[in-house]
Design a protein around this motif. Structure first.
Motif, short mmCIF file in Angstrom:
data_model
loop_
_atom_site.label_atom_id
_atom_site.label_comp_id
_atom_site.label_asym_id
_atom_site.label_seq_id
_atom_site.Cartn_x
_atom_site.Cartn_y
_atom_site.Cartn_z
N GLU A 48 1.47 -0.45 -0.21
CA GLU A 48 -0.06 -0.39 0.11
C GLU A 48 0.61 0.99 -0.06
O GLU A 48 0.74 2.14 -0.74
CB GLU A 48 -0.86 -0.16 1.38
N PHE A 49 1.53 0.92 0.66
CA PHE A 49 2.96 2.20 1.24
C PHE A 49 3.83 3.04 -0.09
O PHE A 49 3.80 3.65 -1.01
CB PHE A 49 3.86 2.31 2.48
N THR A 51 2.29 1.69 -3.18
CA THR A 51 2.18 2.08 -4.51
C THR A 51 1.22 3.63 -3.99
O THR A 51 1.84 4.58 -4.60
CB THR A 51 0.29 1.26 -4.20
N LEU A 52 1.06 3.95 -2.92
CA LEU A 52 0.87 5.14 -2.77
C LEU A 52 1.32 6.54 -3.21
O LEU A 52 1.75 7.72 -3.98
CB LEU A 52 0.88 5.78 -1.05
N SER A 55 2.63 5.43 -7.28
CA SER A 55 0.76 6.26 -8.90
C SER A 55 0.68 7.27 -8.43
O SER A 55 1.16 7.85 -7.95
CB SER A 55 0.03 5.04 -7.63
N PHE A 58 -2.61 9.12 -7.59
CA PHE A 58 -2.69 10.20 -6.46
C PHE A 58 -2.50 11.29 -6.44
O PHE A 58 -0.99 11.37 -7.33
CB PHE A 58 -1.95 9.24 -5.58
N GLU A 62 -3.17 13.73 -1.74
CA GLU A 62 -3.18 12.80 -1.39
C GLU A 62 -2.06 11.78 -1.22
O GLU A 62 -2.01 11.37 -0.08
CB GLU A 62 -4.36 11.25 -2.24
N GLN A 63 -1.19 11.93 -2.33
CA GLN A 63 -0.04 11.85 -1.34
C GLN A 63 0.68 12.59 0.02
O GLN A 63 1.59 11.18 0.43
CB GLN A 63 1.14 11.74 -2.62
N GLY A 66 -1.26 10.97 2.85
CA GLY A 66 -0.47 9.77 3.34
C GLY A 66 0.54 9.33 4.28
O GLY A 66 0.70 8.46 4.34
N THR A 67 1.73 10.36 3.70
CA THR A 67 2.81 10.16 3.96
C THR A 67 2.58 10.71 4.43
O THR A 67 3.57 10.21 5.89
CB THR A 67 4.17 10.26 2.32
#
Length: 186
Positions: A48-49, A51-52, A55, A58, A62-63, A66-67
């Motif tokens: 998941e991390f 991909t974040l 990718s 995102f 969003e990145q 998330g980070t």
């Protein structure tokens, strides 16, 4: 600091140099090293991390969100959190893995160590890494900082890159060489 800049190149190198210089200035080299080791492990363990980070689907917001959540959960230093934020804001989070590797190269240079890249078919144990480090140190006469990666396609054995020298003792290469030799026999 020009000598540091010549060790790494490209976009990831520029970000690594900036982070390194800020960490050096604020006497946080080891704290950032620990943080980056955690992030590198997360990139290897968490799909998941990864991909974040990689990718393009995102948004930068969003990145960044998330980070920062990952950074908070991993208890990373403020400097590392800001570094992640800058990468996300500039849409360069996909360079995180190579920026981490470049930071470690800079840190090794600062410490007077030689960098070695080791790729094995399966993850090396702590004991194996220690033994390999000792062997390489005795071969080059200086401390050696090892970056270990896994490539299951090697089937077995190792490839070791130390400076401009490379030793490939992987089973895949040995089998490929045998296949080439067998073609000559026919």
């Amino acid at each position: 600091m020009a000598s540091h800049k010549s060790i790494v190149s490209g976009i990831s190198g520029r970000y690594a140099v900036a982070l390194f210089e800020l960490a050096l200035e604020s006497k946080a080299l080891e704290a950032v090293e620990t943080d980056l080791a955690k992030l590198d492990a997360l990139l290897g363990e968490s799909e998941e991390f990864k991909t974040l980070v990689t990718s393009p689907l995102f948004s930068s917001e969003e990145q960044e969100k998330g980070t920062q959540a990952v950074a908070k959960a991993a208890e990373l230093s403020d400097l590392t959190c800001k570094f992640l934020g800058v990468l996300a804001a500039n849409r360069r989070l996909n360079t995180l893995k190579s920026s981490i590797a470049d930071y470690f190269k800079l840190l090794s240079f600062q410490r007077g160590e030689v960098s070695a890249s080791v790729v094995s078919a399966k993850k090396l144990t702590k004991k194996q890494l220690e033994d390999l480090t000792k062997t390489l140190k005795s071969a080059v006469g200086r401390d050696v900082a090892i970056t270990a990666d896994v490539d299951e396609s090697l089937l077995g054995g190792l490839t070791v890159k130390l400076g401009s020298q490379m030793v490939d003792s992987s089973l895949k290469t040995k089998l490929d060489n045998l296949a080439i030799a067998m073609k000559g026999v026919q």
